[in-house]
Design a protein around this motif. Structure first.
Motif, PDB file in Angstrom:
ATOM      1  N   LYS A 111       0.870  -1.175   0.000  1.00  0.00           N
ATOM      2  CA  LYS A 111       0.000   0.000   0.000  1.00  0.00           C
ATOM      3  C   LYS A 111       0.900   1.215   0.000  1.00  0.00           C
ATOM      4  O   LYS A 111       1.816   1.314   0.819  1.00  0.00           O
ATOM      5  CB  LYS A 111      -0.891  -0.021   1.239  1.00  0.00           C
ATOM      6  N   GLU A 144       1.833   7.441   0.253  1.00  0.00           N
ATOM      7  CA  GLU A 144       1.395   8.781  -0.144  1.00  0.00           C
ATOM      8  C   GLU A 144      -0.088   8.857  -0.464  1.00  0.00           C
ATOM      9  O   GLU A 144      -0.757   9.807  -0.080  1.00  0.00           O
ATOM     10  CB  GLU A 144       2.195   9.258  -1.360  1.00  0.00           C
ATOM     11  N   VAL A 152       0.508  -6.087   6.784  1.00  0.00           N
ATOM     12  CA  VAL A 152       0.300  -5.095   5.726  1.00  0.00           C
ATOM     13  C   VAL A 152       1.608  -4.356   5.437  1.00  0.00           C
ATOM     14  O   VAL A 152       2.251  -3.830   6.342  1.00  0.00           O
ATOM     15  CB  VAL A 152      -0.817  -4.107   6.108  1.00  0.00           C
ATOM     16  N   VAL A 153       2.019  -4.377   4.172  1.00  0.00           N
ATOM     17  CA  VAL A 153       3.264  -3.756   3.748  1.00  0.00           C
ATOM     18  C   VAL A 153       2.974  -2.355   3.222  1.00  0.00           C
ATOM     19  O   VAL A 153       2.091  -2.180   2.385  1.00  0.00           O
ATOM     20  CB  VAL A 153       3.921  -4.600   2.629  1.00  0.00           C
ATOM     21  N   TYR A 154       3.692  -1.381   3.721  1.00  0.00           N
ATOM     22  CA  TYR A 154       3.594  -0.016   3.199  1.00  0.00           C
ATOM     23  C   TYR A 154       4.888   0.297   2.476  1.00  0.00           C
ATOM     24  O   TYR A 154       5.957  -0.134   2.886  1.00  0.00           O
ATOM     25  CB  TYR A 154       3.400   0.991   4.333  1.00  0.00           C
ATOM     26  N   ARG A 155       4.769   1.053   1.411  1.00  0.00           N
ATOM     27  CA  ARG A 155       5.969   1.471   0.711  1.00  0.00           C
ATOM     28  C   ARG A 155       5.785   2.883   0.213  1.00  0.00           C
ATOM     29  O   ARG A 155       4.684   3.268  -0.177  1.00  0.00           O
ATOM     30  CB  ARG A 155       6.232   0.560  -0.475  1.00  0.00           C
ATOM     31  N   SER A 156       6.879   3.615   0.210  1.00  0.00           N
ATOM     32  CA  SER A 156       6.798   4.994  -0.220  1.00  0.00           C
ATOM     33  C   SER A 156       7.098   5.098  -1.706  1.00  0.00           C
ATOM     34  O   SER A 156       7.986   4.431  -2.215  1.00  0.00           O
ATOM     35  CB  SER A 156       7.783   5.841   0.568  1.00  0.00           C
ATOM     36  N   ARG A 157       6.356   5.952  -2.364  1.00  0.00           N
ATOM     37  CA  ARG A 157       6.550   6.147  -3.783  1.00  0.00           C
ATOM     38  C   ARG A 157       7.862   6.869  -4.027  1.00  0.00           C
ATOM     39  O   ARG A 157       8.628   6.537  -4.928  1.00  0.00           O
ATOM     40  CB  ARG A 157       5.376   6.955  -4.311  1.00  0.00           C
ATOM     41  N   GLY A 158       8.140   7.866  -3.205  1.00  0.00           N
ATOM     42  CA  GLY A 158       9.304   8.702  -3.418  1.00  0.00           C
ATOM     43  C   GLY A 158      10.608   7.946  -3.278  1.00  0.00           C
ATOM     44  O   GLY A 158      11.486   8.054  -4.122  1.00  0.00           O
ATOM     45  N   GLU A 193      11.927   2.056  -2.525  1.00  0.00           N
ATOM     46  CA  GLU A 193      12.801   1.151  -1.781  1.00  0.00           C
ATOM     47  C   GLU A 193      13.365   0.002  -2.606  1.00  0.00           C
ATOM     48  O   GLU A 193      14.562  -0.208  -2.680  1.00  0.00           O
ATOM     49  CB  GLU A 193      11.989   0.629  -0.589  1.00  0.00           C
ATOM     50  N   VAL A 194      12.508  -0.764  -3.280  1.00  0.00           N
ATOM     51  CA  VAL A 194      12.989  -1.952  -3.983  1.00  0.00           C
ATOM     52  C   VAL A 194      12.491  -1.928  -5.420  1.00  0.00           C
ATOM     53  O   VAL A 194      11.395  -1.482  -5.702  1.00  0.00           O
ATOM     54  CB  VAL A 194      12.463  -3.226  -3.300  1.00  0.00           C
ATOM     55  N   GLY A 195      13.324  -2.427  -6.297  1.00  0.00           N
ATOM     56  CA  GLY A 195      12.848  -2.723  -7.639  1.00  0.00           C
ATOM     57  C   GLY A 195      12.634  -1.515  -8.522  1.00  0.00           C
ATOM     58  O   GLY A 195      12.244  -1.653  -9.664  1.00  0.00           O
ATOM     59  N   GLY A 231      14.091   2.284 -10.051  1.00  0.00           N
ATOM     60  CA  GLY A 231      15.188   3.212 -10.211  1.00  0.00           C
ATOM     61  C   GLY A 231      16.550   2.547 -10.199  1.00  0.00           C
ATOM     62  O   GLY A 231      16.788   1.598 -10.931  1.00  0.00           O
ATOM     63  N   ALA A 232      17.423   3.028  -9.341  1.00  0.00           N
ATOM     64  CA  ALA A 232      18.812   2.619  -9.369  1.00  0.00           C
ATOM     65  C   ALA A 232      18.965   1.113  -9.214  1.00  0.00           C
ATOM     66  O   ALA A 232      18.244   0.473  -8.474  1.00  0.00           O
ATOM     67  CB  ALA A 232      19.569   3.322  -8.253  1.00  0.00           C
ATOM     68  N   ARG A 248      18.351  -1.221 -11.203  1.00  0.00           N
ATOM     69  CA  ARG A 248      17.537  -2.121 -12.018  1.00  0.00           C
ATOM     70  C   ARG A 248      17.771  -1.789 -13.477  1.00  0.00           C
ATOM     71  O   ARG A 248      17.337  -0.750 -13.962  1.00  0.00           O
ATOM     72  CB  ARG A 248      16.062  -1.981 -11.684  1.00  0.00           C
TER      73      ARG A 248
END
Lengths: 555, 239
Positions: free
Chosen positions: A200, A203, B220-226, B229-231, B233-234, B236
């Protein structure tokens, strides 16, 4: 207080004419590929009906969503150990037959069939294996109650109601239900993914699948109670509705919203307290889940909330957008929108304004005035069957909130009819549903007139300050040698010598202009040897010694 | 012959290891998108629900048996007073059962792959290479286990194959230990090396992604767009 923002959707079911434009444009955008022939991130179901995939609401069978186990929330399909033990075959996975076997037609036969007495046909072919096939089911096979009572009887919601109700119901009621991924606050698809590929977004709350991390264990497909995660059988990866995140980031509505003929979709920001979600999702009585979820939402007009939001890193324009959010108005201010199946305990974030039209139609059909407030309120009260069905859909079977929402819509209709006909206005109509006259006008404006900018209030996802990881200082990336607009450095010229263009080296002309300049993160530290002219030592040919700062290329 | 033995049992294992490790690293870097089970359960579920667990769980026991048989030296079990007879009876019964389960699961999986048109159509070229190798390596292994059960058999693999296997990791391959092993053992070892060399380039890579981290992860996994973290940009490379 922590605050998080979620881009949410509300659909006004009164306006849905079941044209499937949203489904088709969504499919053209996202799933018109091999492997996703059967997948419809957006689909429109006729209710009552089986839905897509067939009977997906029967959680006794599919075991999607969460359940309470000794007061704690666990995925209904079982906890972590049970999921891992079933890694090699997922017992609850729907097969293609539960969705439908996708097909195409052998159009070539129209032109290549040998000359004969009969007009050649384009016989159906399986889109999966290419063999001749018989079409026995489709994504909206029971559209407009097609298939009759036999199909209807299998509707999991109707099955919970009595036989009497079922028969009456067929005469009384039909409406369309467009469905996309709910982008839940407590997503069970994320919870059951062993690889941690589903996540999820912090932002905007959009739930996405990391395609590089997904390993095709397909737990998410069965874990989602709405069956809105699909397995791409060509790539072996899970795919789902992305809420058109590239459009949302740019401030544009999703494709399904943009193309909706009835303009029934609303998009906006909801602020919520993430620390409340767990407790709200685990209230004991399913019928309290709707109120519990309302309790998670925060009022952006409250200065305390606005302060906490900005302290939690939510940009100012997002808080502004939350104040103007049509979704926030329909969900919390007027309480006419309701969540889809709150009893799954996933805290869904695509909400629905329940349809009043069928009640009005039934009333008009029986010779009454379909917009007379007294008759309409009475009809809502006496048409227990549609009310019961809507309650099964939106409030875990509690008719109270559905009735309240329908009465508010009915009051709005009656009030506006008096306004339009120049009749004397009766403030008691508004009062009877807990609104005042300006409130009713505002609700009318939102539901009937709202233009594009009022229906879709989406803040863009730009970052306010440009990140500067290289510490090269502010300024245009075109400035300086090696910038994207510059010619590659000349072999003899070298950086900083002569003009900024250096001497033009034809050998280096085909080198990617950003290679080695550090502006492209994907190419950082890598050198394409095919483009190397053999002169000098491109930056990144050898690993940098630890601790040294990258210098200008030595050429 | 001596050179051939050196090549097969002294050089080839290391080449295989290099291909396995480097190949997996390469695939992980350049084709992370390709790391998947490529499950066909969407097309057919009834047979898979029996065959999938039968094959995989059987295989887990087989792997455990190989670890015990190859890595635990005979001196250790002797010291623990495990009699030769008991050890081999156990290896035969437990190992044979696990091996048969694996074989039965694999046979059923192949049957459904060949008989279901949709799965047949989804079978890739790498699948066509890896399935014959897989089934022959299991068959050779089972034959070796069965040959140990016959009364005439005098070969103790714990003094031959296992010694060779352990010597590989000491970087001092005991070529003669393997060269003197019966044909079926040598065949099994060769096929196994072929399997390991194919491993990174086929769907078998999914075995390296067993999601054990799931056991300790919050639901529940949270991830930031900015931050991506994984997979993203740099790091890959573009596909």
């Amino acid at each position: 207080m922590r605050v998080m923002a979620q881009v949410a959707m509300v659909m006004n079911l009164d306006k849905c004419i079941g044209c499937h434009t949203c489904s088709v444009t969504c499919k053209q955008t996202w799933t018109n590929r091999t492997g996703t022939e059967y997948a419809w991130f957006n689909n429109v179901e006729t209710r009552p009906g089986l839905g897509y995939p067939r009977g997906h609401e029967d959680q006794e069978k599919w075991r999607g969503g969460w359940r309470l186990k000794g007061g704690r929330l666990v995925p209904r399909t079982g906890g972590r150990a049970r999921r891992l033990a079933r890694l090699f075959a997922n017992p609850e996975l729907p097969t293609l037959d539960d969705y439908y076997q996708p097909w195409t037609y052998d159009y070539e036969n129209l032109t290549t069939a040998p000359l004969g007495d009969d007009i050649p046909t384009a016989p159906p072919r399986s889109a999966i294996d290419g063999h001749p096939t018989a079409i026995t089911w489709g994504p909206n096979w029971d559209d407009d109650l097609g298939g009759g009572p036999d199909q209807l009887a299998a509707d999991p919601l109707l099955a919970r109601m009595s036989e009497q109700v079922r028969l009456d119901y067929e005469r009384a009621f039909m409406f369309y239900l467009p469905r996309i991924c709910e982008h839940c606050l407590n997503p069970s698809c994320v919870a059951v993914c062993p690889s941690g590929a589903l996540y999820k977004r912090v932002e905007d709350g959009i739930v996405l699948v990391d395609q590089d991390r997904c390993r095709g264990w397909r737990m998410c497909v069965s874990g989602c109670p709405y069956k809105k995660v699909y397995f791409n059988h060509a790539t072996g990866k899970a795919e789902k509705c992305t809420f058109c995140y590239p459009r949302i980031e740019a401030g544009d509505p999703t494709v399904c919203s943009e193309t909706c003929v009835g303009r029934l979709r609303y998009l906006g920001v909801m602020l919520y307290d993430p620390d409340e979600v767990g407790a709200a999702a685990s209230v004991t009585d399913e019928k309290d889940l709707y109120e519990a979820q309302l309790g998670c939402f925060l009022d952006p007009d409250d200065p305390e909330v606005a302060r906490a939001a900005e302290a939690s890193g939510i940009p100012h324009d997002w808080v502004e957008a939350a104040r103007r959010s049509p979704v926030h108005a329909l969900i919390t201010r007027y309480r006419v929108a309701l969540p889809l199946h709150p009893e799954y305990r996933t805290m869904p974030m695509v909400w629905y304004v329940p349809p009043l039209s069928p009640v009005v139609d039934a009333l008009t059909g029986s010779g009454h005035d379909g917009e007379d407030p007294a008759a309409l309120f009475g009809a809502i009260d006496t048409l227990r069957i549609p009310l019961g069905y809507l309650a099964e859909l939106f409030t875990a079977g509690d008719p109270g909130p559905v009735e309240a929402a329908l009465c508010r819509l009915a009051a709005m209709r009656s009030h506006m009819r008096r306004v339009n006909l120049g009749e004397e206005q009766d403030p008691r109509i508004a009062e009877s549903v807990g609104l005042d006259e300006p409130g009713i006008l505002e609700l009318y404006r939102l539901l009937a007139l709202a233009k594009y900018d009022e229906r879709y209030v989406i803040p863009t996802a730009y970052t306010g300050s440009v990140p500067d990881p290289g510490g090269t200082g502010a300024g245009c990336s075109l400035d300086g040698v090696g910038g994207p607009g510059m010619m590659p450095d000349g072999a003899e010229g070298g950086p900083g010598l002569g003009s900024d263009f250096g001497e033009f080296d034809p050998d280096a002309f085909h080198a990617p202009p950003t290679a080695g300049s550090g502006t492209s993160s994907a190419l950082r530290g890598r050198v394409n040897l095919l483009n190397w002219n053999g002169k000098g030592r491109p930056d990144g040919l050898f690993p940098r010694a630890r601790g040294t700062v990258r210098t200008e290329p030595e050429l | 012959m001596r050179h051939l033995h050196t090549a097969l049992w002294g050089v080839l294992p290391y080449l295989t290891l290099v291909v396995l490790v480097a190949g997996t690293a390469w695939r992980y870097r350049y084709d992370r998108f390709g790391f998947t089970t490529r499950s066909s359960q969407l097309h057919e579920s009834r047979l898979l629900r029996v065959a999938g667990p039968l094959f995989h769980y059987g295989l887990l026991f087989v792997i455990a048996g190989h670890v015990a048989g190859l890595l635990v030296p005979e001196s250790l079990t002797d010291r623990l007073h495990v009699s030769e007879h008991l050890y081999h009876a156990n290896a035969l019964i437990a190992g044979g059962t696990a091996g048969l389960a694996t074989l039965a699961g694999l046979a059923l999986l192949l049957h459904r792959r060949l008989r279901t048109p949709a799965i047949r159509a989804a079978t890739s070229r790498s699948d066509r290479v890896v399935y014959p190798v897989l089934i022959t390596v299991v068959l050779a292994g089972l034959t070796a286990t069965a040959s140990g059960a016959t009364a005439r058999s005098t070969y103790d693999y714990r003094l031959g194959v296992s010694v060779w296997f352990r010597s590989l990791f000491a970087l001092d391959p005991d070529v003669t230990a393997m060269a003197e092993a019966p044909l079926v053992y040598r065949l099994h070892a060769l096929l196994a090396m072929a399997l390991f060399a194919l491993w990174p380039f086929t769907r078998l890579v999914h075995a390296f992604t067993v999601p054990l981290g799931y056991l300790v992860r919050p639901y529940v996994v949270y991830r930031s767009r900015g931050r991506g973290e994984v997979g993203a940009g740099a790091g890959r490379p573009g596909r």
